[in-house]
Design an enzyme around this catalytic site. Sequence first.
Site, PDB file in Angstrom:
ATOM      1  N   VAL A  51       3.599  -2.101  -5.230  1.00 25.98           N
ATOM      2  CA  VAL A  51       2.595  -1.221  -5.826  1.00 25.98           C
ATOM      3  C   VAL A  51       1.202  -1.598  -5.343  1.00 25.98           C
ATOM      4  O   VAL A  51       0.768  -2.725  -5.518  1.00 25.98           O
ATOM      5  CB  VAL A  51       2.648  -1.320  -7.359  1.00 25.98           C
ATOM      6  CG1 VAL A  51       1.596  -0.429  -7.976  1.00 25.98           C
ATOM      7  CG2 VAL A  51       4.040  -0.942  -7.844  1.00 25.98           C
ATOM      8  N   PRO A  52       0.534  -0.646  -4.710  1.00 19.88           N
ATOM      9  CA  PRO A  52      -0.813  -0.907  -4.170  1.00 19.88           C
ATOM     10  C   PRO A  52      -1.871  -0.928  -5.263  1.00 19.88           C
ATOM     11  O   PRO A  52      -2.761  -0.090  -5.295  1.00 19.88           O
ATOM     12  CB  PRO A  52      -1.013   0.259  -3.207  1.00 19.88           C
ATOM     13  CG  PRO A  52      -0.223   1.378  -3.807  1.00 19.88           C
ATOM     14  CD  PRO A  52       0.964   0.731  -4.468  1.00 19.88           C
ATOM     15  N   CYS A  53      -1.760  -1.873  -6.162  1.00 14.48           N
ATOM     16  CA  CYS A  53      -2.706  -1.919  -7.276  1.00 14.48           C
ATOM     17  C   CYS A  53      -4.121  -2.203  -6.789  1.00 14.48           C
ATOM     18  O   CYS A  53      -5.083  -1.985  -7.492  1.00 14.48           O
ATOM     19  CB  CYS A  53      -2.273  -2.968  -8.291  1.00 14.48           C
ATOM     20  SG  CYS A  53      -1.902  -4.561  -7.572  1.00 14.48           S
ATOM     21  N   HIS A  54      -4.231  -2.701  -5.569  1.00 15.30           N
ATOM     22  CA  HIS A  54      -5.564  -2.975  -5.034  1.00 15.30           C
ATOM     23  C   HIS A  54      -6.267  -1.693  -4.630  1.00 15.30           C
ATOM     24  O   HIS A  54      -7.433  -1.709  -4.273  1.00 15.30           O
ATOM     25  CB  HIS A  54      -5.458  -3.906  -3.827  1.00 15.30           C
ATOM     26  CG  HIS A  54      -4.480  -3.448  -2.816  1.00 15.30           C
ATOM     27  ND1 HIS A  54      -3.132  -3.722  -2.895  1.00 15.30           N
ATOM     28  CD2 HIS A  54      -4.642  -2.707  -1.701  1.00 15.30           C
ATOM     29  CE1 HIS A  54      -2.532  -3.177  -1.848  1.00 15.30           C
ATOM     30  NE2 HIS A  54      -3.409  -2.546  -1.111  1.00 15.30           N
ATOM     31  N   ARG A  55      -5.545  -0.563  -4.692  1.00 14.69           N
ATOM     32  CA  ARG A  55      -6.180   0.719  -4.376  1.00 14.69           C
ATOM     33  C   ARG A  55      -6.787   1.354  -5.620  1.00 14.69           C
ATOM     34  O   ARG A  55      -7.326   2.435  -5.569  1.00 14.69           O
ATOM     35  CB  ARG A  55      -5.155   1.677  -3.757  1.00 14.69           C
ATOM     36  CG  ARG A  55      -4.792   1.286  -2.342  1.00 14.69           C
ATOM     37  CD  ARG A  55      -3.862   2.311  -1.738  1.00 14.69           C
ATOM     38  NE  ARG A  55      -3.311   1.801  -0.466  1.00 14.69           N
ATOM     39  CZ  ARG A  55      -2.186   2.232   0.064  1.00 14.69           C
ATOM     40  NH1 ARG A  55      -1.480   3.156  -0.538  1.00 14.69           N
ATOM     41  NH2 ARG A  55      -1.752   1.741   1.197  1.00 14.69           N
TER      42      ARG A  55
END
Length: 103
Positions: A51-55
């Site tokens: 999951v690209p939570c940094h986006r």
Amino acid sequence: MTAFQKQVFAALLEIPEGKVVSYGELSSYLGVQSAQAIGQALKNNPDSPQVPCHRVIRKDGNLGGFMGSLENNNKRDLLKAEGVIFDNTGQLSTTEAWYSFPK
DNA sequence: TACATGACTATCC
DNA sequence: GGGATAGCCATGT
């Protein structure tokens, strides 16, 4: 794994590479009015690499507090590699990276 | 069940 | 313009 979290992660996966969204936009997309709920789901992220939570960043363009929780300043470079440019203060340097959900 | 907390935001001095 | 305040929703204790 709650249904709410699944929605959060599903929405995250809809974000194209090189784009970012704010907590507020994400929450609106999911039908809630609390960005904090998004943060809660993300910090319980069971699939951190997937999951690209940094986006997901703050509405003011700041990366937020997760950056220090994760690694050091590598997240900025990682996003930079995806096409999302941040300056050395952790602020989003371009407005073109903002992504809007179709809903 | 009730209270506290948080990777947030919008408003009001 | 910057700090303080109060809503906001889901979770954890």
